[in-house]
Design a protein around this motif. Sequence first.
Motif, mmCIF file in Angstrom:
data_model
loop_
_atom_site.group_PDB
_atom_site.id
_atom_site.type_symbol
_atom_site.label_atom_id
_atom_site.label_comp_id
_atom_site.label_asym_id
_atom_site.label_seq_id
_atom_site.Cartn_x
_atom_site.Cartn_y
_atom_site.Cartn_z
ATOM 1 N N ARG A 78 0.731 -1.535 -0.227
ATOM 2 C CA ARG A 78 -0.067 0.573 -0.035
ATOM 3 C C ARG A 78 0.725 1.027 0.055
ATOM 4 N N ALA A 79 0.481 2.193 -0.692
ATOM 5 C CA ALA A 79 0.585 3.374 -1.054
ATOM 6 C C ALA A 79 0.833 4.514 -0.214
ATOM 7 N N LEU A 80 0.756 5.161 1.055
ATOM 8 C CA LEU A 80 0.496 5.778 2.618
ATOM 9 C C LEU A 80 1.117 7.159 2.092
ATOM 10 N N LEU A 81 -0.053 8.588 1.561
ATOM 11 C CA LEU A 81 0.604 9.956 1.267
ATOM 12 C C LEU A 81 0.780 10.453 3.163
ATOM 13 N N ARG A 82 2.002 10.838 3.337
ATOM 14 C CA ARG A 82 1.727 10.967 4.651
ATOM 15 C C ARG A 82 2.152 12.780 4.438
ATOM 16 N N ALA A 83 0.878 13.614 4.363
ATOM 17 C CA ALA A 83 0.606 14.548 4.262
ATOM 18 C C ALA A 83 1.001 15.596 4.982
ATOM 19 N N VAL A 84 0.439 15.117 6.607
ATOM 20 C CA VAL A 84 0.465 15.742 7.639
ATOM 21 C C VAL A 84 0.546 14.482 8.917
ATOM 22 N N VAL A 144 5.289 32.255 13.788
ATOM 23 C CA VAL A 144 5.705 31.734 12.281
ATOM 24 C C VAL A 144 6.226 30.238 12.453
ATOM 25 N N GLY A 145 5.648 29.129 11.625
ATOM 26 C CA GLY A 145 5.643 27.829 11.824
ATOM 27 C C GLY A 145 6.385 27.479 10.551
ATOM 28 N N VAL A 146 7.773 26.852 10.591
ATOM 29 C CA VAL A 146 8.346 26.088 9.057
ATOM 30 C C VAL A 146 7.600 24.783 9.343
ATOM 31 N N MET A 147 7.334 24.414 7.724
ATOM 32 C CA MET A 147 6.383 22.908 7.945
ATOM 33 C C MET A 147 7.731 22.245 6.599
ATOM 34 N N TYR A 148 8.222 21.258 6.871
ATOM 35 C CA TYR A 148 8.973 20.428 5.678
ATOM 36 C C TYR A 148 8.497 18.815 5.844
ATOM 37 N N LEU A 149 7.852 18.567 4.852
ATOM 38 C CA LEU A 149 7.511 17.399 4.764
ATOM 39 C C LEU A 149 5.941 16.452 5.583
ATOM 40 N N GLY A 150 5.496 17.826 6.072
ATOM 41 C CA GLY A 150 4.112 17.381 6.655
ATOM 42 C C GLY A 150 4.785 17.062 8.205
ATOM 43 N N VAL A 160 4.542 27.858 6.936
ATOM 44 C CA VAL A 160 5.511 28.625 5.618
ATOM 45 C C VAL A 160 6.256 26.697 5.376
ATOM 46 N N GLY A 161 6.602 27.064 3.687
ATOM 47 C CA GLY A 161 7.183 25.704 3.869
ATOM 48 C C GLY A 161 7.372 25.795 2.090
ATOM 49 N N GLU A 162 7.683 24.864 1.333
ATOM 50 C CA GLU A 162 7.610 23.963 0.329
ATOM 51 C C GLU A 162 6.701 23.615 -0.008
ATOM 52 N N SER A 163 6.306 23.883 -1.502
ATOM 53 C CA SER A 163 5.187 23.037 -2.015
ATOM 54 C C SER A 163 4.835 22.252 -2.014
ATOM 55 N N GLY A 164 3.982 21.022 -1.166
ATOM 56 C CA GLY A 164 4.129 19.940 -0.850
ATOM 57 C C GLY A 164 3.621 19.631 0.779
ATOM 58 N N CYS A 165 4.127 20.644 0.996
ATOM 59 C CA CYS A 165 4.736 20.007 2.837
ATOM 60 C C CYS A 165 3.870 19.993 3.684
ATOM 61 N N GLY A 166 3.030 20.081 2.933
ATOM 62 C CA GLY A 166 1.928 19.985 4.376
ATOM 63 C C GLY A 166 0.375 21.350 4.553
ATOM 64 N N LYS A 167 1.334 22.408 3.979
ATOM 65 C CA LYS A 167 0.556 23.576 4.829
ATOM 66 C C LYS A 167 -1.299 23.694 4.568
ATOM 67 N N SER A 168 -1.596 23.218 3.259
ATOM 68 C CA SER A 168 -3.290 23.608 2.961
ATOM 69 C C SER A 168 -3.796 22.118 3.819
ATOM 70 N N THR A 169 -2.640 20.725 3.685
ATOM 71 C CA THR A 169 -4.250 19.934 3.738
ATOM 72 C C THR A 169 -4.065 20.979 5.746
ATOM 73 N N MET A 170 -3.161 21.027 6.040
ATOM 74 C CA MET A 170 -3.124 20.848 7.719
ATOM 75 C C MET A 170 -4.427 22.108 7.616
ATOM 76 N N ALA A 171 -4.461 23.549 7.091
ATOM 77 C CA ALA A 171 -5.441 24.515 7.308
ATOM 78 C C ALA A 171 -7.310 23.637 6.733
ATOM 79 N N ARG A 172 -7.661 22.343 5.802
ATOM 80 C CA ARG A 172 -8.444 21.883 6.072
ATOM 81 C C ARG A 172 -8.646 21.444 6.866
ATOM 82 N N LEU A 173 -8.034 20.082 7.441
ATOM 83 C CA LEU A 173 -8.023 19.410 8.969
ATOM 84 C C LEU A 173 -8.762 20.635 9.989
#
Length: 354
Positions: free
Chosen positions: A50-56, A250-256, A72-85
Amino acid sequence: MSDTRSSVSEPAVPAAAAGGTQPLVEVRDAARWFDVSPPWLERVLARKPRALLRAVDGVSFTLQRGETLALVGESGCGKSTMARLLVGLYGLTRGEVLIDGQPVSRLNEPGGRALRRRLQMIFQDPYASQNPRWRVERIIAEPLLTHTRMDAAQRRARVDELLRQVGLDPSDRSRYPHQFSGGQRQRISIARALAAHPELLVCDEPTSALDVSVQAQVLNLMKDLQRQLGLTYLFISHNLAVVHHVADRVGVMYLGRLVELAPRDAVFGQPRHPYTRMLLSAIPDLRGTGKSRTPVAGEVPNPLNPPTGCTFHPRCPHARELCRVEAPKALPAGEAVVACHGVELGWETLQGPA
């Protein structure tokens, strides 16, 4: 091999921001994983796991009333997923998100309407988030129909009040979204978000689709509204200049995961995590000072197969063997909390590879 989660806990918040009260938002070890596996039969025949993407993956923080916390963080770091959570658009795989002590999971339950009224979201693209077939009056009044018992005259009066509040004219209520500029459409989105008197606004890159001059106008409007209405913002952005203008912390996110969490001035004046320093070094310097800069090296790893240990170690100029085998713990570092072995062991200030 240890796999201790590197989610960052909360540094002390200034007394003025905290106010000695319970935080409006508490996020505890929040995780959201997406199953992106191929269809079952294909996976079985090819003997693929199984392939699991750990967005956050294990994020913790609090947000005080009247405060602006930027992620903040690069695209794909999980910022928008955190917002939707935070607003209940995604469910949690693990952990907990509380709004004034109430779990966000209750938003979709029968008694969750009162809680939902207290938080609203402003999306990145104001045109895509507005129904092009609706007039402005209906767009702004939609939360009023859901959360209040106003009659038609009261709703129109409230819409007119909101339009004035965001710098538009009440006569604009009869127009359609396509008749406005991008900045005006975002003002309409802000008016809709404010319609039901929320306490928390989750802003997912609300100015990234706008021209620079219009960005400044919208950001100043948001700061004015925050002062007038006592709003709390979770502000998602990849633009550090914008973050410096609006954020308290400021919170800096990297790979979730959160790798650094600190007051704004500490992040911009004395960044502790190597990834934070790389992000700041990437900001263009138009003054031509000749200051040496550290480019953001390498590419973000495949989130389906993240590196072991500290996930930033393949790009870090200070990485050692410990970083490759063990995830760092979140530890206090001055005003900040940082997930970095270099902070713990005292070699985070090195200027080159170890």
